[in-house]
Design a protein around this motif. Structure first.
Motif, PDB file in Angstrom:
ATOM      1  N   PRO A 140      -6.211   3.138 -16.117  1.00 14.37           N
ATOM      2  CA  PRO A 140      -6.566   4.335 -16.507  1.00 14.37           C
ATOM      3  C   PRO A 140      -5.268   5.378 -15.557  1.00 14.37           C
ATOM      4  N   SER A 141      -5.180   6.671 -16.026  1.00 11.14           N
ATOM      5  CA  SER A 141      -4.224   7.316 -15.473  1.00 11.14           C
ATOM      6  C   SER A 141      -4.766   7.600 -13.934  1.00 11.14           C
ATOM      7  N   GLY A 142      -3.690   7.384 -13.056  1.00 11.92           N
ATOM      8  CA  GLY A 142      -3.986   7.618 -11.470  1.00 11.92           C
ATOM      9  C   GLY A 142      -4.351   6.314 -10.995  1.00 11.92           C
ATOM     10  N   CYS A 143      -4.201   5.103 -11.732  1.00 16.79           N
ATOM     11  CA  CYS A 143      -4.510   3.742 -10.930  1.00 16.79           C
ATOM     12  C   CYS A 143      -3.525   3.307 -10.095  1.00 16.79           C
ATOM     13  N   GLY A 144      -2.164   3.973 -10.311  1.00 16.66           N
ATOM     14  CA  GLY A 144      -1.153   3.378  -9.353  1.00 16.66           C
ATOM     15  C   GLY A 144      -0.055   2.728 -10.227  1.00 16.66           C
ATOM     16  N   LYS A 145      -0.118   2.794 -11.370  1.00 18.75           N
ATOM     17  CA  LYS A 145       1.018   2.223 -12.368  1.00 18.75           C
ATOM     18  C   LYS A 145       2.497   2.531 -11.967  1.00 18.75           C
ATOM     19  N   SER A 150       0.722  -1.425   0.054  1.00 14.05           N
ATOM     20  CA  SER A 150       0.043  -0.048   0.074  1.00 14.05           C
ATOM     21  C   SER A 150       0.912   1.327  -0.090  1.00 14.05           C
ATOM     22  N   LYS A 151       0.412   2.324  -0.672  1.00 14.73           N
ATOM     23  CA  LYS A 151       1.100   3.602  -0.789  1.00 14.73           C
ATOM     24  C   LYS A 151       0.024   4.683  -0.574  1.00 14.73           C
ATOM     25  N   VAL A 152       0.411   5.617   0.505  1.00 17.59           N
ATOM     26  CA  VAL A 152      -0.500   6.834   0.720  1.00 17.59           C
ATOM     27  C   VAL A 152       0.343   8.037   0.647  1.00 17.59           C
ATOM     28  N   TYR A 153      -0.139   9.027  -0.017  1.00 17.94           N
ATOM     29  CA  TYR A 153       0.564  10.005  -0.300  1.00 17.94           C
ATOM     30  C   TYR A 153      -0.203  11.129   0.508  1.00 17.94           C
ATOM     31  N   GLU A 154       0.679  11.793   1.470  1.00 18.56           N
ATOM     32  CA  GLU A 154       0.034  12.641   2.351  1.00 18.56           C
ATOM     33  C   GLU A 154       0.236  14.028   1.837  1.00 18.56           C
ATOM     34  N   ALA A 155      -0.071  14.371   0.599  1.00 18.53           N
ATOM     35  CA  ALA A 155      -0.107  15.806  -0.028  1.00 18.53           C
ATOM     36  C   ALA A 155      -1.466  16.457   0.300  1.00 18.53           C
ATOM     37  N   GLY A 179      12.826   0.605  -6.175  1.00 15.08           N
ATOM     38  CA  GLY A 179      13.607   1.212  -5.174  1.00 15.08           C
ATOM     39  C   GLY A 179      13.617   2.464  -5.186  1.00 15.08           C
ATOM     40  N   MET A 180      12.624   3.233  -5.979  1.00 14.43           N
ATOM     41  CA  MET A 180      12.671   4.725  -5.910  1.00 14.43           C
ATOM     42  C   MET A 180      11.667   5.314  -4.925  1.00 14.43           C
ATOM     43  N   GLU A 181      10.797   4.454  -4.607  1.00 18.89           N
ATOM     44  CA  GLU A 181       9.675   5.205  -3.436  1.00 18.89           C
ATOM     45  C   GLU A 181       9.650   4.052  -2.428  1.00 18.89           C
ATOM     46  N   HIS A 182       9.150   4.499  -1.285  1.00 19.14           N
ATOM     47  CA  HIS A 182       9.149   3.663  -0.109  1.00 19.14           C
ATOM     48  C   HIS A 182       7.732   3.682   0.163  1.00 19.14           C
ATOM     49  N   PRO A 183       7.071   1.980   0.349  1.00 20.46           N
ATOM     50  CA  PRO A 183       5.794   1.822   0.821  1.00 20.46           C
ATOM     51  C   PRO A 183       5.281   2.506   1.906  1.00 20.46           C
ATOM     52  N   THR A 184       3.839   2.554   2.099  1.00 27.81           N
ATOM     53  CA  THR A 184       3.419   2.980   3.259  1.00 27.81           C
ATOM     54  C   THR A 184       3.197   1.618   4.189  1.00 27.81           C
ATOM     55  N   ALA A 185       2.960   0.483   3.565  1.00 29.12           N
ATOM     56  CA  ALA A 185       2.752  -0.649   4.099  1.00 29.12           C
ATOM     57  C   ALA A 185       2.918  -1.919   3.244  1.00 29.12           C
ATOM     58  N   GLY A 186       3.304  -2.984   3.715  1.00 30.12           N
ATOM     59  CA  GLY A 186       3.695  -4.112   2.837  1.00 30.12           C
ATOM     60  C   GLY A 186       4.964  -4.460   2.626  1.00 30.12           C
ATOM     61  N   SER A 187       5.127  -5.270   1.845  1.00 27.85           N
ATOM     62  CA  SER A 187       6.676  -5.569   1.509  1.00 27.85           C
ATOM     63  C   SER A 187       6.936  -5.973  -0.014  1.00 27.85           C
ATOM     64  N   VAL A 188       8.206  -5.777  -0.499  1.00 29.70           N
ATOM     65  CA  VAL A 188       8.616  -6.107  -1.886  1.00 29.70           C
ATOM     66  C   VAL A 188      10.020  -6.936  -1.496  1.00 29.70           C
ATOM     67  N   ALA A 225      -2.595   5.552  -3.374  1.00 28.20           N
ATOM     68  CA  ALA A 225      -2.177   5.074  -4.771  1.00 28.20           C
ATOM     69  C   ALA A 225      -2.561   3.624  -5.029  1.00 28.20           C
ATOM     70  N   LEU A 226      -1.869   3.057  -3.660  1.00 37.46           N
ATOM     71  CA  LEU A 226      -2.043   1.488  -4.289  1.00 37.46           C
ATOM     72  C   LEU A 226      -2.721   0.873  -2.659  1.00 37.46           C
ATOM     73  N   ARG A 227      -3.392  -0.294  -2.850  1.00 36.88           N
ATOM     74  CA  ARG A 227      -4.335  -0.639  -1.873  1.00 36.88           C
ATOM     75  C   ARG A 227      -3.937  -2.160  -1.534  1.00 36.88           C
ATOM     76  N   GLU A 228      -3.073  -2.682  -0.824  1.00 37.71           N
ATOM     77  CA  GLU A 228      -3.056  -4.085  -0.477  1.00 37.71           C
ATOM     78  C   GLU A 228      -2.739  -4.899  -1.737  1.00 37.71           C
TER      79      GLU A 228
END
Length: 233
Positions: free
Chosen positions: A39-44, A8-13, A53-62, A20-23
């Protein structure tokens, strides 16, 4: 190659957080060509950036090749990314003051490879993408398709295990886009690297071995193709 678990990824803007991503749960095999569509904004892009490795997730693992990215500090993550991942972007991201071979050699030079060895390997990669004759040309002296081929050579010059391609044909006309797709697909197969490619275009996605459909940050479905781009063309 890749094991993605409950990502999961949440942007706190601003005042309203954007999820952006949900589980997301995914497994991608070594040497597989996977297209990410939606579609645009779906999280691709977010998914690609986290896997690269350019972003850190809010939760979960890679896990990539057995390495859990969340356990790496920033310096280790930078070193891992430099050696294990190649990036191809929509707008090429070539350095305008460097000629083609210098752009291609850059990942090697940053990793401490000597300039003579880096030049030799860069020339070999430019030959593989059909651009030996452009080795000493600046990006502004090349067409869009040529610049993207230089970018592909740069992405592969350090023999990464994973290629991240974010809309690599999005800034090209259809003819050049088809050529770039065929080149990427051929090199991915020949070098047996894992390729994750984000695209809006179904005809581009149809070249992949499997297609992951994202919507609202979730995996909607995954289609697997029996035929590859090479066998159809």
């Amino acid at each position: 190659m890749l094991e993605i678990r409950q990502l999961s990824k949440v942007y706190e803007a601003g005042e309203t957080p954007v999820q952006a991503l949900r589980e997301v749960d995914l497994t991608i095999e070594r040497g597989e060509f996977v297209a990410i569509v939606g579609p645009s904004g779906c999280g691709k892009t977010t998914l690609l950036q986290i896997c690269g490795g350019m972003e850190h997730p809010t939760a979960g693992s890679v896990l990539v090749g057995g390495t859990e990215l969340q356990r790496l500090d920033d310096r280790s993550l930078t070193r891992w990314r430099r050696r294990q991942v190649g990036f191809v972007f929509q707008f090429f991201n070539l350095l305008p003051t460097l000629v083609a071979w210098e752009n291609v050699a850059l990942p090697l030079l940053l990793d401490g490879v000597g300039s003579a060895s880096a030049r030799r390997v860069a020339d070999e990669m430019l030959n593989q993408v059909g651009l030996s004759h452009r080795a000493n040309h600046l990006p502004q002296q090349m067409s869009g398709g040529e610049m993207q081929r230089v970018a592909i050579a740069r992405a592969l010059v350090h023999q990464p295990a994973l290629i991240i391609a974010d809309e690599p044909t999005g800034n090209l006309d259809s003819a050049n886009g088809a050529r770039i797709l065929e080149l990427l697909s051929t090199l991915q197969k020949d070098l047996q690297v894992t390729l994750m490619l984000a695209t809006h275009a179904e005809e581009i996605a149809s070249a992949a071995e499997s297609v992951i459909h994202l919507r609202d940050g979730k995996v909607e479905r995954r289609d697997r193709h029996q035929d590859t781009f090479q066998s159809r063309h």
